[in-house]
Design an enzyme around this catalytic site. Structure first.
Site, PDB file in Angstrom:
ATOM      1  N   GLU A 294       0.811  -1.226   0.000  1.00 45.07           N
ATOM      2  CA  GLU A 294       0.000   0.000   0.000  1.00 45.07           C
ATOM      3  C   GLU A 294       0.841   1.273   0.000  1.00 45.07           C
ATOM      4  O   GLU A 294       0.464   2.290   0.578  1.00 45.07           O
ATOM      5  CB  GLU A 294      -0.956   0.004   1.201  1.00 45.07           C
ATOM      6  CG  GLU A 294      -1.907  -1.192   1.228  1.00 45.07           C
ATOM      7  CD  GLU A 294      -2.764  -1.246   2.485  1.00 45.07           C
ATOM      8  OE1 GLU A 294      -2.704  -0.299   3.298  1.00 45.07           O
ATOM      9  OE2 GLU A 294      -3.486  -2.240   2.666  1.00 45.07           O
ATOM     10  N   GLU A 385      -5.839  -8.359   0.842  1.00 48.18           N
ATOM     11  CA  GLU A 385      -6.562  -7.988   2.065  1.00 48.18           C
ATOM     12  C   GLU A 385      -7.955  -7.513   1.659  1.00 48.18           C
ATOM     13  O   GLU A 385      -8.114  -6.879   0.620  1.00 48.18           O
ATOM     14  CB  GLU A 385      -5.905  -6.817   2.807  1.00 48.18           C
ATOM     15  CG  GLU A 385      -4.614  -7.092   3.490  1.00 48.18           C
ATOM     16  CD  GLU A 385      -4.083  -5.837   4.190  1.00 48.18           C
ATOM     17  OE1 GLU A 385      -4.900  -4.972   4.597  1.00 48.18           O
ATOM     18  OE2 GLU A 385      -2.853  -5.698   4.303  1.00 48.18           O
TER      19      GLU A 385
END
Length: 454
Positions: A294, A385
């Site tokens: 991320e 995720e």
């Protein structure tokens, strides 16, 4: 006189509509029937790629889907069918070495005038072997046999089956997987772990040199994925360790410069991480390794500044782990989408992933998936995720084929496996009803369904 006027009116009406003595009303209507022009997969094709495919049929005019049940593939009704202007798009997962017959009945497709297209049949054969659109070779030098076998399995099943996954509660356990098993009777295929407390290990409460929990999962036929919420000193010389950008002054741009304080921290941490990974290599355990995730979100220090520094850090880690002989790693890069400048490069990435939260609309998820598939077309795509998103079946039917999917953990739900909380079916990110729907799908794999990858 009245008869003359009536005849004149009728004559004028016929003139307005342009009707001639040689053209009947029925003939004009037949002329507006939608005509099938071509298919992206031609009937009789023998070498069609398998995996997730979209078959596009083109007509001579705009069309609408009148009867979804009238479209079948090998006799099975299809749910992911969309009519857009002159195109009919059918997204399906195709198996290798399989003969297919796509049938569109004569009551399925309708044109603007309300007339139906004729029945259509397209027959074809998929090719043998593995889908060549996804690279077959791992980026590490001389990949371990287990890493090659795991990657080959993921590659072969991409677009056909999705592996279920669960994330450790905080770092080094299988609590979430045990919670899923307690309520469904099945273990997910994959368990995620995190070395976020590496800076403190070994300690009485955390010791990453004790790899028994990962060994047990692998020996039970499960797949292991490992990530790193990389904690660094909050300030120079501090004993307080953080990974959020807002909580540390640690500078990634200096971390990739030789001789700096930050660079010294990075190298020491990489050495410590390599020690853990070598233990797993020596146990012949392949790892889906997902570091520096991320980044383009910039909420973690490794993404706080610029893409150039981030790519340098990724390559620095890759080269260092290569020098340690870590050939058991399959490198997974996490995209925030629209962040190609952060991509480390094809020579350093095997799989591209994304993390999605609070996405209940399939169209928004499909947009993300299609972005990744189009920009990284030779990579396996996965959902590394997730939390609070649309159900798996509706995603699959929309043409979203993740290699694996893994909800994040619910700290309070699964922290203690012998607590009353553990008995509850609710969950912050994916409750038991969500899991039961996943487990009921023919398009997922649980741990008991995996082959021997050793």
């Amino acid at each position: 006189m009245r008869l003359f006027v009536l005849i004149l009116i009728v004559f004028n009406q016929l003139s307005i509509f342009g009707c001639s003595s040689s053209e009947s009303i029925d003939d004009r209507q037949i002329g507006t029937r939608p005509l099938f022009i071509q298919s992206s997969i031609q009937s009789g094709a023998q070498d069609v790629s398998f995996g997730a495919q979209t078959i596009t049929l083109v007509f001579d005019q705009n069309i609408v889907l009148a009867n979804n049940d009238a479209i079948t593939l090998n006799g099975d009704k299809l749910s992911n069918v969309v009519a857009a202007f002159k195109d009919l798009k059918i997204t399906v997962p195709l198996l290798k070495s399989t003969s297919y017959t796509l049938k569109i009945a004569n009551n399925a497709i309708k044109g603007p005038t309300g007339l139906f297209a004729d029945a259509i049949t397209v027959s074809f054969q998929t090719k043998e072997g593995t889908d060549q659109s996804v690279k077959s070779k791992l980026v590490v030098s001389s990949a371990s046999p287990q890493a090659e076998k795991l990657y080959g399995f993921l590659r072969e099943n991409f677009g056909k089956k999705t592996l279920t996954g669960a994330m450790a509660n905080v770092s080094w356990n299988t609590n979430e997987a045990e919670w899923i098993f307690k309520h469904t009777g099945k273990y997910p295929a994959l368990n995620g772990f995190d070395i976020l407390h590496l800076y403190a290990s070994p300690a009485s409460w955390i010791n990453y040199s004790d790899t028994k929990v990962l060994e047990n999962w692998w020996n039970a036929n499960g797949v292991v994925t490992l990530m790193w919420h990389w904690n660094v000193p909050a300030t120079n010389g501090s004993s307080d360790y953080k990974f959020y950008t807002k909580e540390t002054s640690f500078d990634i741009s200096k971390a990739v410069e030789e001789g700096t304080y930050e660079n010294g921290i990075i190298k020491a941490d990489l050495d410590k991480a390599a020690d853990v990974l070598v233990l797993l290599k020596n146990k012949n355990i392949p790892i889906l390794w997902r570091p520096l995730h991320e980044a383009a979100g910039k909420w973690f220090w490794w993404g706080a500044k610029d893409a150039v520094s981030y790519r340098k850090l990724w390559v620095l880690m890759f080269d260092y782990f290569q020098s340690k002989g870590l050939n058991n790693l399959i490198w997974v890069w996490t995209s925030e989408t629209n962040d190609k400048e952060w991509y480390p490069g094809d020579a350093y990435v095997d799989i591209v992933s994304c993390d999605l939260y609070n996405r209940v609309d399939n169209n928004t998820i499909l947009t993300v998936y299609n972005y990744l598939r189009s920009n990284y077309s030779d990579k396996i795509i996965t959902l590394s995720e997730f939390g609070s998103i649309s159900d798996f079946t509706s995603q699959w039917n929309s043409g979203i084929y993740w290699s694996w999917l893994m909800p994040w953990y619910d700290y309070n739900r699964t922290l203690e496996t012998n607590s009353a909380n553990f008995d509850e079916p609710n969950h912050q990110h994916a409750n038991i009803n969500y899991w039961k729907k996943i487990m009921a799908s023919d398009n997922v794999l649980t741990r008991d369904q995996l082959p021997n990858l050793k």
